[in-house]
Design a protein around this motif. Structure first.
Motif, short mmCIF file in Angstrom:
data_model
loop_
_atom_site.label_atom_id
_atom_site.label_comp_id
_atom_site.label_asym_id
_atom_site.label_seq_id
_atom_site.Cartn_x
_atom_site.Cartn_y
_atom_site.Cartn_z
N LEU A 1 -5.51 -9.74 0.50
CA LEU A 1 -4.91 -8.26 1.07
C LEU A 1 -4.15 -7.71 0.20
CD1 LEU A 1 -4.14 -9.87 4.67
CD2 LEU A 1 -6.16 -8.49 4.04
N THR A 2 -3.28 -8.22 -0.61
CA THR A 2 -2.35 -7.27 -1.36
C THR A 2 -3.04 -6.90 -2.44
OG1 THR A 2 -1.55 -9.44 -2.38
CG2 THR A 2 -0.31 -8.48 -0.80
N ILE A 3 -4.01 -7.71 -3.23
CA ILE A 3 -4.77 -7.13 -4.37
C ILE A 3 -5.50 -5.81 -4.06
CG2 ILE A 3 -6.17 -7.52 -6.10
CD1 ILE A 3 -5.02 -10.39 -6.23
N GLN A 4 -6.06 -6.00 -2.88
CA GLN A 4 -7.07 -5.14 -2.34
C GLN A 4 -5.96 -3.70 -2.18
OE1 GLN A 4 -9.74 -5.52 0.87
NE2 GLN A 4 -9.83 -3.35 1.56
N MET A 5 -5.09 -3.78 -1.82
CA MET A 5 -4.08 -2.64 -1.56
C MET A 5 -3.69 -2.20 -3.00
SD MET A 5 -2.25 -3.74 2.09
CE MET A 5 -3.25 -4.05 3.27
N PHE A 6 -3.45 -3.10 -3.87
CA PHE A 6 -2.85 -2.70 -5.11
C PHE A 6 -4.05 -1.71 -5.95
CE2 PHE A 6 -3.07 -4.25 -9.53
CZ PHE A 6 -1.84 -3.71 -10.16
N GLU B 1 0.95 -1.21 -0.04
CA GLU B 1 -0.16 -0.01 0.02
C GLU B 1 0.89 1.35 0.12
OE1 GLU B 1 -4.41 1.01 2.03
OE2 GLU B 1 -3.05 -0.07 3.10
N THR B 2 2.01 1.21 0.79
CA THR B 2 2.75 2.30 0.91
C THR B 2 3.41 2.60 -0.68
OG1 THR B 2 3.20 1.99 3.19
CG2 THR B 2 4.87 3.27 2.00
N LEU B 3 4.20 1.58 -1.10
CA LEU B 3 4.65 1.83 -2.33
C LEU B 3 4.01 1.95 -3.39
CD1 LEU B 3 7.34 -1.17 -1.67
CD2 LEU B 3 7.87 1.26 -1.67
#
Length: 487
Positions: A165-170, A90-92
């Motif tokens: 989790l990662t795809i949602q943030m992406f 999410e940060t990057l």
């Protein structure tokens, strides 16, 4: 002449007020564009766990306590680590999107999959040896055996976290997360239907409830894969690439600090449930505490939506180099979230006992939950503040500092205070919850002070340096070695 000056001053004040209202409205639209889909997806995703708990409560009280133990201890612990480590994505991605480095976002996503997959595989013994772990920490034999059996069923479920989790943030970093909201809402409906089918129609009991949970969770992941691989993210997803295996060490460092930060936050509540397990009537204490905790956590999912909104807005503006916009976004985020927190604070007080019977038929558990309602309401109110501040920290890449704050406030202040009030006074479960609130309150004050004292112009510079460290230009051909390509 004086009248003319006064008239001009009044006009100027009216213009400033109108401009402020417009700025608040514009910022609110940006926040809700990220936060609303995130709120819907997180409420629905956590709702599947709550629905499963409800079905468990109507199967047997021992299985309800066993499920509560696994979900609140093991799953929350693993989810905390993976959610925290995924927040590095999410940060990057947020800062890359703000800086216009869209082609790097897919690489960051793949790096996060690699890091999270290795991490979860290392943590797998927590579920494999569930019974032994629960017995080792002193839980009742019947509850430990039930929890150990349910732990094994959770293994296929927790692997969905690597991707969901990662795809949602992406997606939310590039303002494309409405698809997640639709998929999550569909998942929630499908989960209820599958649970009714397996538990009541096919009479499969605990195993049926857990099969429904795993199947519905992977429905979400498959839908996300179709969206990304199908070409709906042409500028940020260029296909699989061996570049994802490069520069993993800096990614791991940021992921670990993120993981520690959120894990300390989420596992804090799990330790308090563990303390409840040592009470005289452990079955009632664990069940009551976990029901309150799940109601609190379900509302907390709304706050996590604002955490995502805070992270994206802060990261985007830092990526653009606009420190002034960061500070304004933080103010609007906080006041919006607090207003929602006050609403749910009142709601908890009004409904008190009525929600409990959705989870159990046991009057003893219902009475204990009713006694905790006031404390639950205050927890819900605090939920509206500190997740937003955590989101600000994630957006700015300050996870390491907040991790230290969480460690001190939750584990040096909150848990000892809860244990002291729970075991050495007549408050018992209430005492544990008061300790929990004490830890959260000190953490909120500390992080609020940290955000207030932050030099956002300096954070803009740091964000620029961080992006430069990872950056690959298009001319460097970041997609060399692609396995698939969706240009």
């Amino acid at each position: 002449m004086d009248d003319e000056i006064k008239t001009k001053l009044i006009q100027h004040e009216e213009e400033e007020e109108g401009d402020l209202k417009q700025r608040i409205w514009d910022e609110s639209k940006k926040i809700w564009r990220v936060a609303l889909p995130s709120v819907i997806s997180r409420v629905c995703a956590f709702g599947t766990l709550v629905v499963t708990q409800s079905f468990m409560g109507h199967i047997s009280e021992v299985d309800l306590a066993g499920y509560a133990l696994v979900q609140t201890l093991s799953v929350r612990f693993v989810n905390g680590i993976l959610l925290g480590m995924s927040s590095a994505t999410e940060t990057l991605c947020g800062q890359a999107f703000g800086a216009g480095q869209h082609h790097m976002m897919g690489i960051y996503l793949q790096r996060s999959w690699i890091v999270d997959l290795v991490t979860l595989t290392i943590l797998l013994p927590i579920f494999v040896f569930g019974t032994q772990i629960f017995k080792l920490v002193g839980q009742e034999k019947s509850i430990a055996n039930s929890g150990g059996y349910i732990s094994l069923w959770f293994i296929p479920f927790v692997y969905n976290y690597i991707f969901s989790l990662t795809i949602q943030m992406f997606l939310q970093a590039q303002l494309k997360n409405m698809i997640i909201a639709w998929l999550s809402a569909s998942q929630f409906v499908i989960h209820i239907l599958l649970s009714l089918l397996f538990v009541y129609t096919l009479n499969m009991g605990v195993s049926g409830a857990m099969i429904a949970l795993s199947m519905s969770s992977w429905f979400l992941v498959i839908g996300e894969f179709i969206y990304i691989f199908g070409g709906w993210c042409p500028s940020s997803w260029k296909g699989f690439t061996i570049t994802a295996f490069k520069d993993l060490v800096p990614m791991v460092k940021l992921s670990v600090s993120s993981g520690v930060m959120l894990c300390l936050e989420l596992w804090y509540y799990a330790v308090l449930v563990l303390l409840a397990g040592y009470m005289a009537d452990a079955e009632v204490a664990i069940s009551a505490f976990s029901i309150c905790l799940n109601i609190n956590s379900w509302e907390f999912m709304i706050s996590l939506g604002f955490l995502g909104g805070a992270c994206v807005r802060v990261a985007n503006e830092l990526g653009r180099g606009n420190a002034k916009a960061v500070k304004f976004a933080i103010k609007v985020l906080l006041w919006t979230s607090i207003a929602i927190g006050v609403f749910f604070f009142v709601l908890c007080l009004v409904f008190r006992k009525k929600l409990v019977y959705l989870f159990t038929d046991d009057d003893r558990v219902a009475e204990t939950v009713s006694d905790l309602t006031l404390l639950l309401s205050f927890s819900v109110l605090l939920n509206s503040i500190y997740p937003v501040l955590s989101g600000v920290a994630i957006g700015a890449g300050m996870q390491g500092t907040v991790a230290v704050v969480n460690l001190i406030c939750f584990y040096v202040i909150g848990i000892p205070l809860g244990a002291l009030l729970g075991y050495f006074t007549s408050l018992e479960v209430k005492g544990i919850w008061i300790g929990m609130i004490g830890g959260v309150l000190t953490q909120t004050i500390a992080v609020m002070y940290m955000v207030w004292r932050t030099d956002w112009d300096h954070e803009v510079k740091k964000a620029s340096e961080r992006l430069a460290q990872f950056y690959l230009t298009s001319n460097e051909n970041p997609n060399r070695g692609l396995l698939t390509n969706h240009d």
